[in-house]
Scaffold this active site. Structure first.
Site, PDB file in Angstrom:
ATOM      1  CE1 TYR A 124      45.148  38.995  50.420  1.00  0.00           C
ATOM      2  CE2 TYR A 124      46.844  39.125  52.099  1.00  0.00           C
ATOM      3  CZ  TYR A 124      46.481  39.052  50.770  1.00  0.00           C
ATOM      4  OH  TYR A 124      47.440  39.046  49.792  1.00  0.00           O
ATOM      5  CG  ASN A 147      42.733  44.569  41.022  1.00  0.00           C
ATOM      6  OD1 ASN A 147      42.011  45.147  40.229  1.00  0.00           O
ATOM      7  ND2 ASN A 147      43.604  45.212  41.785  1.00  0.00           N
ATOM      8  CB  CYS A 155      45.377  44.145  44.658  1.00  0.00           C
ATOM      9  SG  CYS A 155      46.337  44.135  43.148  1.00  0.00           S
ATOM     10  CG  HIS A 156      50.166  48.008  45.564  1.00  0.00           C
ATOM     11  ND1 HIS A 156      49.326  48.525  44.606  1.00  0.00           N
ATOM     12  CD2 HIS A 156      50.615  49.058  46.291  1.00  0.00           C
ATOM     13  CE1 HIS A 156      49.274  49.842  44.735  1.00  0.00           C
ATOM     14  NE2 HIS A 156      50.039  50.194  45.763  1.00  0.00           N
ATOM     15  CD  GLU A 184      51.044  53.209  47.361  1.00  0.00           C
ATOM     16  OE1 GLU A 184      50.568  53.018  48.512  1.00  0.00           O
ATOM     17  OE2 GLU A 184      50.509  52.770  46.320  1.00  0.00           O
TER      18      GLU A 184
END
Length: 190
Positions: A124, A147, A155-156, A184
């Protein structure tokens, strides 16, 4: 479902079945307005293993999908099957007021989209710095909560400086955030 947005465009909402459960996408001819993850079952608990990398439309109604909604569906299909390939794909156009203009939320979301790639994470604090206000760490959290396009605007991938993943979807979707991050990283090794 049709409704008017503040810009008087005609929206269409479609539902998809995905590894995360049902996803609703709303958009118009100009672009995608929102994506909502409707949690039903955690990915690890799904019984249909074949759908772990597939996305298909649940409600293929009478109306034709706009090219931007179709483009969004194709992008999501690629993301769930081969996430490392989406960096080469163009994103669908976005048509949501939070993504336009110079407001801090817009700057944060655009910075996240541009600078944090598949398999990467950012804190952040670092995202606040990149968006031009190093002291706005809490405001970055607010931008993540607002979002309108999760998955497309990742945003994850925003985590605490300590390395903990932090909350997702107000804490209700923490398991989804962890699944997305693992998805991912694991798929990128192929």
């Amino acid at each position: 479902m049709k409704r008017r947005s503040p810009s008087w465009c005609t929206q269409r909402t479609i539902s998809l079945k995905s590894p995360l459960g049902q996803i609703q996408i709303s958009g118009c001819k100009i672009g995608v307005h929102t994506i909502q993850l409707l949690m039903d079952v955690a990915p690890a608990e799904r019984s249909d293993n074949a759908s772990l990398s597939s996305v298909f439309i649940v409600n293929d109604g009478q109306e034709e999908m706009s090219p931007e909604l179709r483009h969004c569906v194709e992008w999501l299909r690629a993301y769930f099957s081969k996430p490392w390939t989406v960096g080469r794909l163009p994103l669908p156009a976005f048509h949501h007021p939070a993504l336009h203009g110079d407001a801090f939320t817009s700057r944060v979301l655009q910075t996240l989209l541009r600078e944090v790639k598949v398999g990467e994470t950012v804190s952040y604090k670092v995202l606040a710095e990149k968006a031009g206000n190093p002291k706005a760490v809490r405001a970055v959290g607010g931008a993540m909560r607002r979002n309108p396009l999760p998955l497309l605007i990742p945003c994850h991938r925003v985590i605490h400086g300590s390395g903990q993943t932090g909350a997702y979807m107000g804490g209700r979707g923490d398991h989804l955030k962890q699944w997305l991050l693992n998805h991912e990283k694991a798929k990128g090794e192929d």
